[in-house]
Write a protein that holds these residues in place. Sequence first.
Motif, PDB file in Angstrom:
ATOM      1  N   ALA A 150      58.157  65.831  43.463  1.00 54.48           N
ATOM      2  CA  ALA A 150      58.900  66.520  44.513  1.00 54.48           C
ATOM      3  C   ALA A 150      60.397  66.568  44.184  1.00 54.48           C
ATOM      4  CB  ALA A 150      58.670  65.828  45.849  1.00 54.48           C
ATOM      5  N   LEU A 151      60.920  65.457  43.694  1.00 60.71           N
ATOM      6  CA  LEU A 151      62.330  65.422  43.311  1.00 60.71           C
ATOM      7  C   LEU A 151      62.632  66.440  42.219  1.00 60.71           C
ATOM      8  CD1 LEU A 151      62.912  61.560  43.235  1.00 60.71           C
ATOM      9  CD2 LEU A 151      64.228  63.182  44.620  1.00 60.71           C
ATOM     10  N   ALA A 152      61.730  66.544  41.252  1.00 63.18           N
ATOM     11  CA  ALA A 152      61.953  67.432  40.114  1.00 63.18           C
ATOM     12  C   ALA A 152      61.943  68.899  40.509  1.00 63.18           C
ATOM     13  CB  ALA A 152      60.894  67.168  39.038  1.00 63.18           C
ATOM     14  N   THR A 153      61.232  69.233  41.585  1.00 59.90           N
ATOM     15  CA  THR A 153      61.118  70.638  41.976  1.00 59.90           C
ATOM     16  C   THR A 153      61.994  71.008  43.169  1.00 59.90           C
ATOM     17  OG1 THR A 153      59.170  70.111  43.345  1.00 59.90           O
ATOM     18  CG2 THR A 153      58.773  70.835  41.083  1.00 59.90           C
ATOM     19  N   LEU A 154      62.703  70.028  43.744  1.00 58.90           N
ATOM     20  CA  LEU A 154      63.510  70.319  44.928  1.00 58.90           C
ATOM     21  C   LEU A 154      64.550  71.395  44.651  1.00 58.90           C
ATOM     22  CD1 LEU A 154      64.276  69.704  47.861  1.00 58.90           C
ATOM     23  CD2 LEU A 154      65.797  67.894  47.004  1.00 58.90           C
ATOM     24  N   ARG A 155      65.168  71.347  43.511  1.00 52.00           N
ATOM     25  CA  ARG A 155      66.215  72.323  43.198  1.00 52.00           C
ATOM     26  C   ARG A 155      65.677  73.753  43.214  1.00 52.00           C
ATOM     27  NH1 ARG A 155      71.298  72.743  41.514  1.00 52.00           N
ATOM     28  NH2 ARG A 155      71.870  74.361  40.018  1.00 52.00           N
ATOM     29  N   ASP A 156      64.415  73.919  42.874  1.00 50.37           N
ATOM     30  CA  ASP A 156      63.818  75.253  42.909  1.00 50.37           C
ATOM     31  C   ASP A 156      63.791  75.829  44.321  1.00 50.37           C
ATOM     32  OD1 ASP A 156      63.349  75.027  40.203  1.00 50.37           O
ATOM     33  OD2 ASP A 156      61.269  74.359  40.449  1.00 50.37           O
ATOM     34  N   HIS A 157      63.889  74.958  45.319  1.00 45.63           N
ATOM     35  CA  HIS A 157      63.831  75.372  46.723  1.00 45.63           C
ATOM     36  C   HIS A 157      65.209  75.313  47.384  1.00 45.63           C
ATOM     37  CE1 HIS A 157      59.383  75.380  46.841  1.00 45.63           C
ATOM     38  NE2 HIS A 157      59.536  74.480  45.893  1.00 45.63           N
ATOM     39  N   GLN A 158      66.245  75.296  46.565  1.00 52.10           N
ATOM     40  CA  GLN A 158      67.619  75.246  47.058  1.00 52.10           C
ATOM     41  C   GLN A 158      68.423  76.447  46.555  1.00 52.10           C
ATOM     42  OE1 GLN A 158      67.997  70.808  45.734  1.00 52.10           O
ATOM     43  NE2 GLN A 158      69.545  71.107  47.308  1.00 52.10           N
ATOM     44  N   GLY A 176      50.655  64.710  47.379  1.00 48.74           N
ATOM     45  CA  GLY A 176      50.660  64.904  45.938  1.00 48.74           C
ATOM     46  C   GLY A 176      51.998  65.332  45.378  1.00 48.74           C
ATOM     47  N   GLY A 177      52.998  65.533  46.243  1.00 49.06           N
ATOM     48  CA  GLY A 177      54.332  65.866  45.780  1.00 49.06           C
ATOM     49  C   GLY A 177      54.645  67.348  45.725  1.00 49.06           C
ATOM     50  N   GLU A 178      53.788  68.185  46.292  1.00 48.31           N
ATOM     51  CA  GLU A 178      54.044  69.622  46.323  1.00 48.31           C
ATOM     52  C   GLU A 178      54.915  69.958  47.521  1.00 48.31           C
ATOM     53  OE1 GLU A 178      51.670  73.874  46.947  1.00 48.31           O
ATOM     54  OE2 GLU A 178      50.565  71.975  46.935  1.00 48.31           O
ATOM     55  N   PRO A 231      55.354  59.815  58.315  1.00 45.24           N
ATOM     56  CA  PRO A 231      55.275  58.394  57.965  1.00 45.24           C
ATOM     57  C   PRO A 231      56.163  57.949  56.808  1.00 45.24           C
ATOM     58  CG  PRO A 231      53.416  59.556  57.028  1.00 45.24           C
ATOM     59  CD  PRO A 231      54.179  60.566  57.831  1.00 45.24           C
ATOM     60  N   LEU A 232      56.754  58.914  56.064  1.00 43.13           N
ATOM     61  CA  LEU A 232      57.497  58.546  54.850  1.00 43.13           C
ATOM     62  C   LEU A 232      58.712  59.454  54.708  1.00 43.13           C
ATOM     63  CD1 LEU A 232      57.912  57.202  52.037  1.00 43.13           C
ATOM     64  CD2 LEU A 232      56.210  58.807  51.140  1.00 43.13           C
ATOM     65  N   LEU A 233      59.882  58.842  54.501  1.00 48.46           N
ATOM     66  CA  LEU A 233      61.121  59.576  54.290  1.00 48.46           C
ATOM     67  C   LEU A 233      61.703  59.185  52.944  1.00 48.46           C
ATOM     68  CD1 LEU A 233      63.480  61.389  55.238  1.00 48.46           C
ATOM     69  CD2 LEU A 233      64.458  59.362  56.367  1.00 48.46           C
ATOM     70  N   VAL A 234      62.022  60.178  52.131  1.00 45.84           N
ATOM     71  CA  VAL A 234      62.627  59.965  50.816  1.00 45.84           C
ATOM     72  C   VAL A 234      63.998  60.623  50.813  1.00 45.84           C
ATOM     73  CG1 VAL A 234      62.412  60.323  48.325  1.00 45.84           C
ATOM     74  CG2 VAL A 234      60.350  60.004  49.718  1.00 45.84           C
ATOM     75  N   THR A 235      65.032  59.869  50.430  1.00 39.80           N
ATOM     76  CA  THR A 235      66.380  60.429  50.357  1.00 39.80           C
ATOM     77  C   THR A 235      66.983  60.128  48.993  1.00 39.80           C
ATOM     78  OG1 THR A 235      67.560  58.471  51.186  1.00 39.80           O
ATOM     79  CG2 THR A 235      66.671  60.007  52.827  1.00 39.80           C
ATOM     80  N   ILE A 236      67.893  60.998  48.559  1.00 38.36           N
ATOM     81  CA  ILE A 236      68.462  60.811  47.222  1.00 38.36           C
ATOM     82  C   ILE A 236      69.627  59.830  47.226  1.00 38.36           C
ATOM     83  CG2 ILE A 236      67.740  63.114  46.518  1.00 38.36           C
ATOM     84  CD1 ILE A 236      70.718  63.925  46.684  1.00 38.36           C
ATOM     85  N   ALA A 258      66.588  57.867  45.476  1.00 35.06           N
ATOM     86  CA  ALA A 258      65.523  58.438  44.657  1.00 35.06           C
ATOM     87  C   ALA A 258      66.123  59.291  43.547  1.00 35.06           C
ATOM     88  CB  ALA A 258      64.586  59.276  45.517  1.00 35.06           C
ATOM     89  N   ARG A 259      65.860  58.894  42.322  1.00 36.61           N
ATOM     90  CA  ARG A 259      66.369  59.593  41.147  1.00 36.61           C
ATOM     91  C   ARG A 259      65.202  59.897  40.215  1.00 36.61           C
ATOM     92  NH1 ARG A 259      70.105  59.466  44.181  1.00 36.61           N
ATOM     93  NH2 ARG A 259      72.288  58.921  43.730  1.00 36.61           N
ATOM     94  N   ALA A 260      65.498  60.568  39.132  1.00 39.58           N
ATOM     95  CA  ALA A 260      64.444  60.948  38.185  1.00 39.58           C
ATOM     96  C   ALA A 260      63.759  59.729  37.586  1.00 39.58           C
ATOM     97  CB  ALA A 260      65.020  61.825  37.083  1.00 39.58           C
ATOM     98  N   ASP A 261      64.492  58.592  37.472  1.00 35.97           N
ATOM     99  CA  ASP A 261      63.937  57.431  36.785  1.00 35.97           C
ATOM    100  C   ASP A 261      63.534  56.288  37.707  1.00 35.97           C
ATOM    101  OD1 ASP A 261      66.526  56.879  37.515  1.00 35.97           O
ATOM    102  OD2 ASP A 261      67.018  55.756  35.697  1.00 35.97           O
ATOM    103  N   SER A 262      63.978  56.312  38.977  1.00 35.91           N
ATOM    104  CA  SER A 262      63.668  55.184  39.853  1.00 35.91           C
ATOM    105  C   SER A 262      64.002  55.520  41.301  1.00 35.91           C
ATOM    106  CB  SER A 262      64.454  53.934  39.427  1.00 35.91           C
ATOM    107  OG  SER A 262      65.844  54.134  39.623  1.00 35.91           O
ATOM    108  N   ALA A 263      63.607  54.607  42.195  1.00 36.18           N
ATOM    109  CA  ALA A 263      63.945  54.713  43.614  1.00 36.18           C
ATOM    110  C   ALA A 263      63.861  53.321  44.213  1.00 36.18           C
ATOM    111  CB  ALA A 263      62.995  55.659  44.333  1.00 36.18           C
ATOM    112  N   LEU A 264      64.406  53.152  45.408  1.00 34.01           N
ATOM    113  CA  LEU A 264      64.350  51.877  46.101  1.00 34.01           C
ATOM    114  C   LEU A 264      63.514  52.032  47.369  1.00 34.01           C
ATOM    115  CD1 LEU A 264      68.090  50.703  45.954  1.00 34.01           C
ATOM    116  CD2 LEU A 264      66.219  50.127  44.389  1.00 34.01           C
ATOM    117  N   ILE A 265      62.507  51.160  47.535  1.00 32.29           N
ATOM    118  CA  ILE A 265      61.736  51.108  48.767  1.00 32.29           C
ATOM    119  C   ILE A 265      62.409  50.092  49.682  1.00 32.29           C
ATOM    120  CG2 ILE A 265      59.522  50.585  49.838  1.00 32.29           C
ATOM    121  CD1 ILE A 265      58.178  51.327  47.204  1.00 32.29           C
ATOM    122  N   VAL A 266      62.818  50.542  50.861  1.00 34.95           N
ATOM    123  CA  VAL A 266      63.503  49.671  51.803  1.00 34.95           C
ATOM    124  C   VAL A 266      62.476  49.061  52.739  1.00 34.95           C
ATOM    125  CG1 VAL A 266      65.264  49.543  53.611  1.00 34.95           C
ATOM    126  CG2 VAL A 266      65.560  51.114  51.671  1.00 34.95           C
ATOM    127  N   GLY A 267      62.376  47.728  52.711  1.00 35.89           N
ATOM    128  CA  GLY A 267      61.410  47.054  53.571  1.00 35.89           C
ATOM    129  C   GLY A 267      59.997  47.153  53.022  1.00 35.89           C
TER     130      GLY A 267
END
Length: 274
Positions: A150-158, A176-178, A231-236, A258-267
């Motif tokens: 989803a992160l990799a394709t977000l720019r396509d929707h901006q 599935g990240g679509e 149920p799930l929120l992802v922010t950059i 959330a970045r191309a190489d990693s992310a942090l799960i809070v809690g």
Amino acid sequence: MAEPRDPDDACLVTLDVRRLGFADRDDRALRRDVPIEAPVAIEVCGIGYAVMMATPADLGDFALGFALAEGLIGTAGDLIETDIHAVEGGWIVRLTLPPEASERVLRRARARVTESSCGLCGIDNIDEVLRPLPPVAARIETDRAAIARALATLRDHQPLGRATGAVHAAAFCTPGGEIVCAREDVGRHNALDKLIGAIATAGIDAATGFILLSARCSYELVEKTVRAGCPLLVTISAPTSLAAERARQAGLTLVTLARADSALIVGDDRGTIA
């Protein structure tokens, strides 16, 4: 998969600018697209409710999402009518709600202390800011690859973001990240309101996927996501302390930085993400 959209005349204008070189002396005249920021007055049941600074596109989605996020209505079906009018200097969006909602709107309007869709509209004390959120009952099964997709394709929707570099995006994604729907605005809260309104109009249940935001994770974005039932929120970007605490209290899984190489799960992600 949602088709990326092109920005239209309601979204941007072109300015004459001059490039000022620092590392080089390549100064030159340029033309630069910038997003339109305009006042959008929201009237609810004939009552002036808020004036938002927003990008005047997808205002129907914005109106519905704003009403849902503000708790003025419970479902999309509660919004009887939306009238959108261009006026001198901005826009007016008039919402018609059921009669039983009018008193609630009037109480909020009387108590208003801010004119921003930031989760504080019509709230006049700290206890109200920290009022309990409805618990998130839904759960989805997703994995790190889906979030990365989803992160990799977000720019396509901006499209507006690519054209201007000056707006936020909010996207709804399948487990599935679509990316199935995305909206943009100069305000991160407005972009999320537009997204909530768009998926409600499309009959998409927010409980069936996750929301991805190109913004820092402030508490009001957590609250809007919880109230939408997602149920799930992802922010950059990183969360604030209150965003993390409110997410924990409501049972919202929060993925930040959330970045191309990693992310942090809070809690505790409760096993949601493999």
